[in-house]
Write a protein that holds these residues in place. Structure first.
Motif, PDB file in Angstrom:
ATOM      1  N   VAL A 193       0.819  -1.210   0.000  1.00 53.12           N
ATOM      2  CA  VAL A 193       0.000   0.000   0.000  1.00 53.12           C
ATOM      3  C   VAL A 193       0.853   1.261   0.000  1.00 53.12           C
ATOM      4  CG1 VAL A 193      -1.948  -1.114   1.115  1.00 53.12           C
ATOM      5  CG2 VAL A 193      -0.221  -0.011   2.526  1.00 53.12           C
ATOM      6  N   GLY A 194       2.087   1.188   0.480  1.00 55.33           N
ATOM      7  CA  GLY A 194       2.981   2.336   0.446  1.00 55.33           C
ATOM      8  C   GLY A 194       2.918   3.206   1.687  1.00 55.33           C
ATOM      9  N   ILE A 195       3.995   3.959   1.899  1.00 58.32           N
ATOM     10  CA  ILE A 195       4.119   4.809   3.084  1.00 58.32           C
ATOM     11  C   ILE A 195       3.036   5.894   3.148  1.00 58.32           C
ATOM     12  CG2 ILE A 195       5.603   6.529   4.213  1.00 58.32           C
ATOM     13  CD1 ILE A 195       8.001   4.836   3.388  1.00 58.32           C
ATOM     14  N   PRO A 196       2.765   6.650   2.061  1.00 61.58           N
ATOM     15  CA  PRO A 196       1.766   7.728   2.182  1.00 61.58           C
ATOM     16  C   PRO A 196       0.400   7.239   2.651  1.00 61.58           C
ATOM     17  CG  PRO A 196       3.038   8.000   0.174  1.00 61.58           C
ATOM     18  CD  PRO A 196       3.410   6.654   0.728  1.00 61.58           C
ATOM     19  N   THR A 197      -0.044   6.098   2.132  1.00 62.02           N
ATOM     20  CA  THR A 197      -1.354   5.576   2.529  1.00 62.02           C
ATOM     21  C   THR A 197      -1.396   5.265   4.019  1.00 62.02           C
ATOM     22  OG1 THR A 197      -1.761   4.648   0.339  1.00 62.02           O
ATOM     23  CG2 THR A 197      -3.013   3.711   2.154  1.00 62.02           C
ATOM     24  N   VAL A 198      -0.333   4.652   4.518  1.00 60.46           N
ATOM     25  CA  VAL A 198      -0.298   4.289   5.940  1.00 60.46           C
ATOM     26  C   VAL A 198      -0.195   5.531   6.815  1.00 60.46           C
ATOM     27  CG1 VAL A 198       0.965   3.001   7.697  1.00 60.46           C
ATOM     28  CG2 VAL A 198       0.690   2.024   5.414  1.00 60.46           C
ATOM     29  N   VAL A 199       0.660   6.490   6.436  1.00 63.37           N
ATOM     30  CA  VAL A 199       0.826   7.710   7.234  1.00 63.37           C
ATOM     31  C   VAL A 199      -0.472   8.511   7.270  1.00 63.37           C
ATOM     32  CG1 VAL A 199       1.997   9.954   7.330  1.00 63.37           C
ATOM     33  CG2 VAL A 199       3.313   7.871   6.900  1.00 63.37           C
ATOM     34  N   ARG A 200      -1.198   8.551   6.143  1.00 62.22           N
ATOM     35  CA  ARG A 200      -2.437   9.345   6.105  1.00 62.22           C
ATOM     36  C   ARG A 200      -3.555   8.757   6.963  1.00 62.22           C
ATOM     37  NH1 ARG A 200      -0.873  11.045   0.725  1.00 62.22           N
ATOM     38  NH2 ARG A 200      -1.759   9.164  -0.186  1.00 62.22           N
ATOM     39  N   ILE A 249      17.618   6.845  -0.370  1.00 64.13           N
ATOM     40  CA  ILE A 249      16.524   7.326  -1.219  1.00 64.13           C
ATOM     41  C   ILE A 249      15.299   6.453  -0.954  1.00 64.13           C
ATOM     42  CG2 ILE A 249      15.718   7.644  -3.601  1.00 64.13           C
ATOM     43  CD1 ILE A 249      18.796   7.849  -4.295  1.00 64.13           C
ATOM     44  N   ILE A 250      14.163   7.100  -0.731  1.00 58.74           N
ATOM     45  CA  ILE A 250      12.910   6.388  -0.516  1.00 58.74           C
ATOM     46  C   ILE A 250      11.880   6.922  -1.508  1.00 58.74           C
ATOM     47  CG2 ILE A 250      11.046   5.868   1.111  1.00 58.74           C
ATOM     48  CD1 ILE A 250      13.046   6.324   3.372  1.00 58.74           C
ATOM     49  N   ALA A 251      11.203   6.004  -2.193  1.00 59.84           N
ATOM     50  CA  ALA A 251      10.121   6.381  -3.105  1.00 59.84           C
ATOM     51  C   ALA A 251       8.875   5.589  -2.726  1.00 59.84           C
ATOM     52  CB  ALA A 251      10.499   6.101  -4.551  1.00 59.84           C
ATOM     53  N   SER A 252       7.734   6.260  -2.737  1.00 53.93           N
ATOM     54  CA  SER A 252       6.471   5.587  -2.423  1.00 53.93           C
ATOM     55  C   SER A 252       5.330   6.451  -2.926  1.00 53.93           C
ATOM     56  CB  SER A 252       6.347   5.363  -0.915  1.00 53.93           C
ATOM     57  OG  SER A 252       5.249   4.527  -0.616  1.00 53.93           O
ATOM     58  N   GLY A 253       4.379   5.823  -3.598  1.00 54.04           N
ATOM     59  CA  GLY A 253       3.281   6.592  -4.165  1.00 54.04           C
ATOM     60  C   GLY A 253       3.796   7.620  -5.152  1.00 54.04           C
ATOM     61  N   GLY A 254       3.337   8.846  -5.013  1.00 57.41           N
ATOM     62  CA  GLY A 254       3.759   9.916  -5.918  1.00 57.41           C
ATOM     63  C   GLY A 254       4.845  10.798  -5.348  1.00 57.41           C
ATOM     64  N   GLY A 255       5.541  10.316  -4.319  1.00 54.68           N
ATOM     65  CA  GLY A 255       6.577  11.132  -3.699  1.00 54.68           C
ATOM     66  C   GLY A 255       7.866  10.373  -3.482  1.00 54.68           C
ATOM     67  N   SER A 256       8.900  11.113  -3.110  1.00 56.77           N
ATOM     68  CA  SER A 256      10.183  10.514  -2.764  1.00 56.77           C
ATOM     69  C   SER A 256      10.926  11.451  -1.822  1.00 56.77           C
ATOM     70  CB  SER A 256      11.029  10.236  -4.013  1.00 56.77           C
ATOM     71  OG  SER A 256      11.475  11.451  -4.592  1.00 56.77           O
ATOM     72  N   VAL A 257      11.898  10.907  -1.110  1.00 52.32           N
ATOM     73  CA  VAL A 257      12.812  11.726  -0.322  1.00 52.32           C
ATOM     74  C   VAL A 257      14.218  11.195  -0.529  1.00 52.32           C
ATOM     75  CG1 VAL A 257      11.087  12.242   1.461  1.00 52.32           C
ATOM     76  CG2 VAL A 257      12.685  10.357   1.801  1.00 52.32           C
ATOM     77  N   SER A 258      15.189  12.084  -0.419  1.00 56.20           N
ATOM     78  CA  SER A 258      16.593  11.682  -0.449  1.00 56.20           C
ATOM     79  C   SER A 258      17.282  12.281   0.764  1.00 56.20           C
ATOM     80  CB  SER A 258      17.270  12.159  -1.735  1.00 56.20           C
ATOM     81  OG  SER A 258      17.259  13.569  -1.820  1.00 56.20           O
ATOM     82  N   ALA A 259      18.229  11.525   1.317  1.00 58.96           N
ATOM     83  CA  ALA A 259      19.012  11.999   2.460  1.00 58.96           C
ATOM     84  C   ALA A 259      20.481  11.928   2.092  1.00 58.96           C
ATOM     85  CB  ALA A 259      18.728  11.156   3.693  1.00 58.96           C
ATOM     86  N   VAL A 260      21.170  13.050   2.214  1.00 58.58           N
ATOM     87  CA  VAL A 260      22.595  13.142   1.913  1.00 58.58           C
ATOM     88  C   VAL A 260      23.276  13.970   2.998  1.00 58.58           C
ATOM     89  CG1 VAL A 260      22.246  12.939  -0.586  1.00 58.58           C
ATOM     90  CG2 VAL A 260      22.302  15.199   0.483  1.00 58.58           C
ATOM     91  N   GLU A 261      24.607  13.956   2.987  1.00 52.53           N
ATOM     92  CA  GLU A 261      25.382  14.786   3.905  1.00 52.53           C
ATOM     93  C   GLU A 261      25.780  16.081   3.220  1.00 52.53           C
ATOM     94  OE1 GLU A 261      29.046  16.567   5.413  1.00 52.53           O
ATOM     95  OE2 GLU A 261      28.880  15.419   3.555  1.00 52.53           O
ATOM     96  N   GLY A 262      25.675  17.171   3.957  1.00 52.67           N
ATOM     97  CA  GLY A 262      26.106  18.464   3.438  1.00 52.67           C
ATOM     98  C   GLY A 262      26.556  19.366   4.563  1.00 52.67           C
TER      99      GLY A 262
END
Length: 305
Positions: A193-200, A249-262
């Motif tokens: 079902v993906g992360i967005p569905t569960v979070v919502r 990198i995480i992708a789910s549904g119509g979204g994604s997030v990336s985590a990097v060092e800066g």
């Protein structure tokens, strides 16, 4: 969670010439719509033009096959017997052996630079990490498995998180070491079902990218279960980015997030995706030249969950 097959007919889908995280969206869209319904009950995958595939592509292929088969669709493969480097790579990765019940080439064997395709069930997560993935990572970088305990704990939480957000109870996993680039790519994914569905279910007003971003915040959880306390993904991001200077990198549904060092800090960026991912996709990119720092921290830190 109810999925449907929309039409009783045959559909032929061309596997892209270069199968990467960037090209996965149009490929998935050919077989599944945004309601996660299969478009047809017979799908033929044509490997004729495939010339490059990354770990992300292998996992997405496997996820799609698993999804269609479980929905009752018939899956077939064509133009997969050419003696090309990419087809051999897939064969060495146990892809064809899993879905055709035999290798394409009798001489194919698992490469030392890969943990081949695994379908990891919830109850097998600890065994897979303890006996397969972590010893392999340690062997590739000459570190004892015990020194990678923190990474193992984080990854265990991620696999269980995938299971929690999935509701299909199985995930596909693949890992590749690129010695010249000094990188290890690990991809784990499901078509649930993906992360967005569960979070919502808890925060109904969030869009997809914001829901994934929220799921990456330390302490947030959609369950009170001790195995899903919201620690796994944030801690994995923190260790991979700040200690290994790698990427998550995480992708789910119509979204994604990336985590990097800066600038010595972790930067998490939410984005609208270039398509729809019917489940959860996690890619971890470790720098092998900095993993010794992760190992050192693992020995020094009393990691409290």
């Amino acid at each position: 969670m109810i999925w449907n097959i929309l039409r009783s007919e045959s559909l032929e889908i061309q596997v892209p010439s270069s199968f990467t995280r960037e090209t996965m969206y149009p490929f998935i869209r050919r077989a599944i719509d945004e309601n996660a319904d299969a478009r047809c009950d017979r799908v033929i995958f044509d490997f004729g033009i495939l010339s490059w595939i990354e770990p992300a592509g292998i996992v997405v292929l496997s996820n799609l096959f698993e999804y269609l088969i479980k929905r009752g669709a018939k899956v077939q493969i064509k133009n997969h017997t050419k003696n090309t480097e990419t087809i051999r790579y897939l064969d060495d990765s146990c892809f064809f052996e899993h879905y055709l019940k035999k290798k394409v080439f009798p001489s194919s064997s698992v490469r030392p630079t890969t943990i081949p395709l695994h379908l990891v069930k919830k109850e097998k997560v600890f065994q897979f990490l303890e006996c397969d993935l972590i010893p392999w990572i340690g062997g590739r970088v000459n570190l004892a498995s015990d020194s990678l305990a923190t990474i193992k704990m984080c990854l265990e939480e991620v696999y269980l998180n995938i299971d929690h957000h999935s509701e299909v109870k199985i995930g596909c996993s693949f890992a590749q070491h690129y010695p010249k680039k000094k990188l290890i790519h690990l991809v784990v994914s499901d078509f649930g079902v993906g992360i967005p569905t569960v979070v919502r279910r808890k925060l109904p007003d969030l869009d997809d990218k914001s829901a994934i971003f929220k799921a990456c915040q330390e302490g947030f959880s959609t369950k009170s279960n001790v195995r899903n306390r919201g620690a796994g993904i944030p801690n994995l991001m923190r260790y991979v980015t700040l200690k290994s200077r790698g990427t998550v990198i995480i992708a789910s549904g119509g979204g994604s997030v990336s985590a990097v060092e800066g600038d010595g800090k972790m930067k998490i960026t939410p984005r609208s995706a270039a398509g729809f991912y019917p489940g959860t996709f996690v890619q971890v990119i470790l720098r092998t030249d900095t993993l010794d720092q992760v190992a050192e921290d693992s020995q020094q830190e009393d990691f409290s969950w």
